[in-house]
Design a protein around this motif. Structure first.
Motif, PDB file in Angstrom:
ATOM      1  N   ARG A  41     -21.379  10.669 -46.392  1.00  0.00           N
ATOM      2  CA  ARG A  41     -20.917  11.917 -45.778  1.00  0.00           C
ATOM      3  C   ARG A  41     -21.984  12.552 -44.897  1.00  0.00           C
ATOM      4  O   ARG A  41     -21.676  13.403 -44.076  1.00  0.00           O
ATOM      5  CB  ARG A  41     -20.499  12.925 -46.848  1.00  0.00           C
ATOM      6  N   LEU A  42     -23.225  12.136 -45.075  1.00  0.00           N
ATOM      7  CA  LEU A  42     -24.293  12.640 -44.216  1.00  0.00           C
ATOM      8  C   LEU A  42     -23.992  12.373 -42.753  1.00  0.00           C
ATOM      9  O   LEU A  42     -24.296  13.198 -41.889  1.00  0.00           O
ATOM     10  CB  LEU A  42     -25.625  11.973 -44.580  1.00  0.00           C
ATOM     11  N   ILE A  43     -23.371  11.239 -42.474  1.00  0.00           N
ATOM     12  CA  ILE A  43     -23.033  10.897 -41.094  1.00  0.00           C
ATOM     13  C   ILE A  43     -22.072  11.934 -40.533  1.00  0.00           C
ATOM     14  O   ILE A  43     -22.237  12.413 -39.409  1.00  0.00           O
ATOM     15  CB  ILE A  43     -22.425   9.482 -41.017  1.00  0.00           C
ATOM     16  N   ARG A  44     -21.081  12.303 -41.320  1.00  0.00           N
ATOM     17  CA  ARG A  44     -20.101  13.298 -40.882  1.00  0.00           C
ATOM     18  C   ARG A  44     -20.770  14.644 -40.629  1.00  0.00           C
ATOM     19  O   ARG A  44     -20.498  15.306 -39.634  1.00  0.00           O
ATOM     20  CB  ARG A  44     -19.015  13.457 -41.938  1.00  0.00           C
ATOM     21  N   TYR A  45     -21.664  15.061 -41.521  1.00  0.00           N
ATOM     22  CA  TYR A  45     -22.340  16.338 -41.358  1.00  0.00           C
ATOM     23  C   TYR A  45     -23.216  16.340 -40.102  1.00  0.00           C
ATOM     24  O   TYR A  45     -23.251  17.328 -39.367  1.00  0.00           O
ATOM     25  CB  TYR A  45     -23.193  16.667 -42.576  1.00  0.00           C
ATOM     26  N   LYS A  46     -23.902  15.248 -39.866  1.00  0.00           N
ATOM     27  CA  LYS A  46     -24.767  15.152 -38.696  1.00  0.00           C
ATOM     28  C   LYS A  46     -23.948  15.157 -37.414  1.00  0.00           C
ATOM     29  O   LYS A  46     -24.342  15.754 -36.411  1.00  0.00           O
ATOM     30  CB  LYS A  46     -25.629  13.886 -38.751  1.00  0.00           C
ATOM     31  N   ARG A  47     -22.794  14.495 -37.427  1.00  0.00           N
ATOM     32  CA  ARG A  47     -21.928  14.484 -36.246  1.00  0.00           C
ATOM     33  C   ARG A  47     -21.405  15.882 -35.938  1.00  0.00           C
ATOM     34  O   ARG A  47     -21.310  16.276 -34.778  1.00  0.00           O
ATOM     35  CB  ARG A  47     -20.757  13.522 -36.450  1.00  0.00           C
ATOM     36  N   LYS A  48     -21.080  16.638 -36.976  1.00  0.00           N
ATOM     37  CA  LYS A  48     -20.609  18.006 -36.763  1.00  0.00           C
ATOM     38  C   LYS A  48     -21.726  18.890 -36.240  1.00  0.00           C
ATOM     39  O   LYS A  48     -21.497  19.754 -35.381  1.00  0.00           O
ATOM     40  CB  LYS A  48     -20.021  18.575 -38.050  1.00  0.00           C
ATOM     41  N   ASP A  49     -22.948  18.694 -36.739  1.00  0.00           N
ATOM     42  CA  ASP A  49     -24.088  19.434 -36.217  1.00  0.00           C
ATOM     43  C   ASP A  49     -24.305  19.112 -34.741  1.00  0.00           C
ATOM     44  O   ASP A  49     -24.585  20.009 -33.937  1.00  0.00           O
ATOM     45  CB  ASP A  49     -25.363  19.102 -36.993  1.00  0.00           C
ATOM     46  N   THR A  55     -21.869  22.021 -27.991  1.00  0.00           N
ATOM     47  CA  THR A  55     -21.037  23.158 -27.579  1.00  0.00           C
ATOM     48  C   THR A  55     -21.899  24.310 -27.101  1.00  0.00           C
ATOM     49  O   THR A  55     -21.660  24.884 -26.032  1.00  0.00           O
ATOM     50  CB  THR A  55     -20.144  23.608 -28.746  1.00  0.00           C
ATOM     51  N   VAL A  56     -22.920  24.652 -27.875  1.00  0.00           N
ATOM     52  CA  VAL A  56     -23.808  25.753 -27.503  1.00  0.00           C
ATOM     53  C   VAL A  56     -24.590  25.395 -26.240  1.00  0.00           C
ATOM     54  O   VAL A  56     -24.779  26.237 -25.357  1.00  0.00           O
ATOM     55  CB  VAL A  56     -24.761  26.102 -28.669  1.00  0.00           C
ATOM     56  N   LEU A  57     -25.014  24.142 -26.126  1.00  0.00           N
ATOM     57  CA  LEU A  57     -25.739  23.699 -24.938  1.00  0.00           C
ATOM     58  C   LEU A  57     -24.876  23.840 -23.687  1.00  0.00           C
ATOM     59  O   LEU A  57     -25.334  24.332 -22.653  1.00  0.00           O
ATOM     60  CB  LEU A  57     -26.197  22.252 -25.105  1.00  0.00           C
ATOM     61  N   THR A  58     -23.623  23.464 -23.781  1.00  0.00           N
ATOM     62  CA  THR A  58     -22.698  23.607 -22.661  1.00  0.00           C
ATOM     63  C   THR A  58     -22.503  25.076 -22.301  1.00  0.00           C
ATOM     64  O   THR A  58     -22.486  25.436 -21.119  1.00  0.00           O
ATOM     65  CB  THR A  58     -21.340  22.961 -22.996  1.00  0.00           C
ATOM     66  N   GLU A  59     -22.370  25.929 -23.314  1.00  0.00           N
ATOM     67  CA  GLU A  59     -22.225  27.363 -23.061  1.00  0.00           C
ATOM     68  C   GLU A  59     -23.448  27.917 -22.333  1.00  0.00           C
ATOM     69  O   GLU A  59     -23.322  28.683 -21.382  1.00  0.00           O
ATOM     70  CB  GLU A  59     -22.042  28.121 -24.375  1.00  0.00           C
ATOM     71  N   GLN A  60     -24.632  27.513 -22.774  1.00  0.00           N
ATOM     72  CA  GLN A  60     -25.857  28.012 -22.160  1.00  0.00           C
ATOM     73  C   GLN A  60     -25.989  27.508 -20.724  1.00  0.00           C
ATOM     74  O   GLN A  60     -26.426  28.246 -19.841  1.00  0.00           O
ATOM     75  CB  GLN A  60     -27.072  27.592 -22.977  1.00  0.00           C
ATOM     76  N   LEU A  61     -25.629  26.258 -20.488  1.00  0.00           N
ATOM     77  CA  LEU A  61     -25.736  25.706 -19.142  1.00  0.00           C
ATOM     78  C   LEU A  61     -24.759  26.367 -18.177  1.00  0.00           C
ATOM     79  O   LEU A  61     -25.093  26.582 -17.004  1.00  0.00           O
ATOM     80  CB  LEU A  61     -25.529  24.190 -19.167  1.00  0.00           C
ATOM     81  N   THR A  62     -23.568  26.706 -18.651  1.00  0.00           N
ATOM     82  CA  THR A  62     -22.614  27.385 -17.773  1.00  0.00           C
ATOM     83  C   THR A  62     -23.055  28.815 -17.487  1.00  0.00           C
ATOM     84  O   THR A  62     -22.834  29.320 -16.391  1.00  0.00           O
ATOM     85  CB  THR A  62     -21.202  27.395 -18.371  1.00  0.00           C
ATOM     86  N   LYS A  63     -23.717  29.460 -18.449  1.00  0.00           N
ATOM     87  CA  LYS A  63     -24.256  30.810 -18.211  1.00  0.00           C
ATOM     88  C   LYS A  63     -25.355  30.768 -17.149  1.00  0.00           C
ATOM     89  O   LYS A  63     -25.445  31.646 -16.303  1.00  0.00           O
ATOM     90  CB  LYS A  63     -24.837  31.389 -19.493  1.00  0.00           C
ATOM     91  N   GLU A  64     -26.212  29.745 -17.246  1.00  0.00           N
ATOM     92  CA  GLU A  64     -27.306  29.625 -16.293  1.00  0.00           C
ATOM     93  C   GLU A  64     -26.802  29.303 -14.896  1.00  0.00           C
ATOM     94  O   GLU A  64     -27.404  29.715 -13.916  1.00  0.00           O
ATOM     95  CB  GLU A  64     -28.295  28.544 -16.751  1.00  0.00           C
ATOM     96  N   ALA A  65     -25.713  28.578 -14.796  1.00  0.00           N
ATOM     97  CA  ALA A  65     -25.178  28.177 -13.502  1.00  0.00           C
ATOM     98  C   ALA A  65     -24.532  29.354 -12.769  1.00  0.00           C
ATOM     99  O   ALA A  65     -24.494  29.381 -11.546  1.00  0.00           O
ATOM    100  CB  ALA A  65     -24.158  27.058 -13.680  1.00  0.00           C
TER     101      ALA A  65
END
Length: 66
Positions: A41-49, A55-65
């Motif tokens: 299940r560690l694989i599943r947890y890491k994939r969700k992380d 998601t947050v990276l995409t949000e930050q990049l769109t804010k910067e753009a």
């Protein structure tokens, strides 16, 4: 990681974390395939992380753009 912790990271830190997390997931998959991993299940947890970080990276990049 919790979403609040992820949002505190900068864009560069997030990019670095996603790269290392991807490598960790690959290693966990290898270990699971070889039968060395007890808790798969560690694989599943890491994939969700990873998904949260991307998601947050995409949000930050769109804010910067804008």
């Amino acid at each position: 990681m919790k979403i609040a912790e992820i949002r505190k990271l900068s864009t560069a830190e997030l990019a670095k974390e996603t790269t290392s997390l991807r490598a960790e997931i690959v290693e966990l998959r290898r270990r699971a395939h070889m039968g060395e991993l007890q808790n798969v299940r560690l694989i599943r947890y890491k994939r969700k992380d990873l998904a949260r970080m991307l998601t947050v990276l995409t949000e930050q990049l769109t804010k910067e753009a804008v």
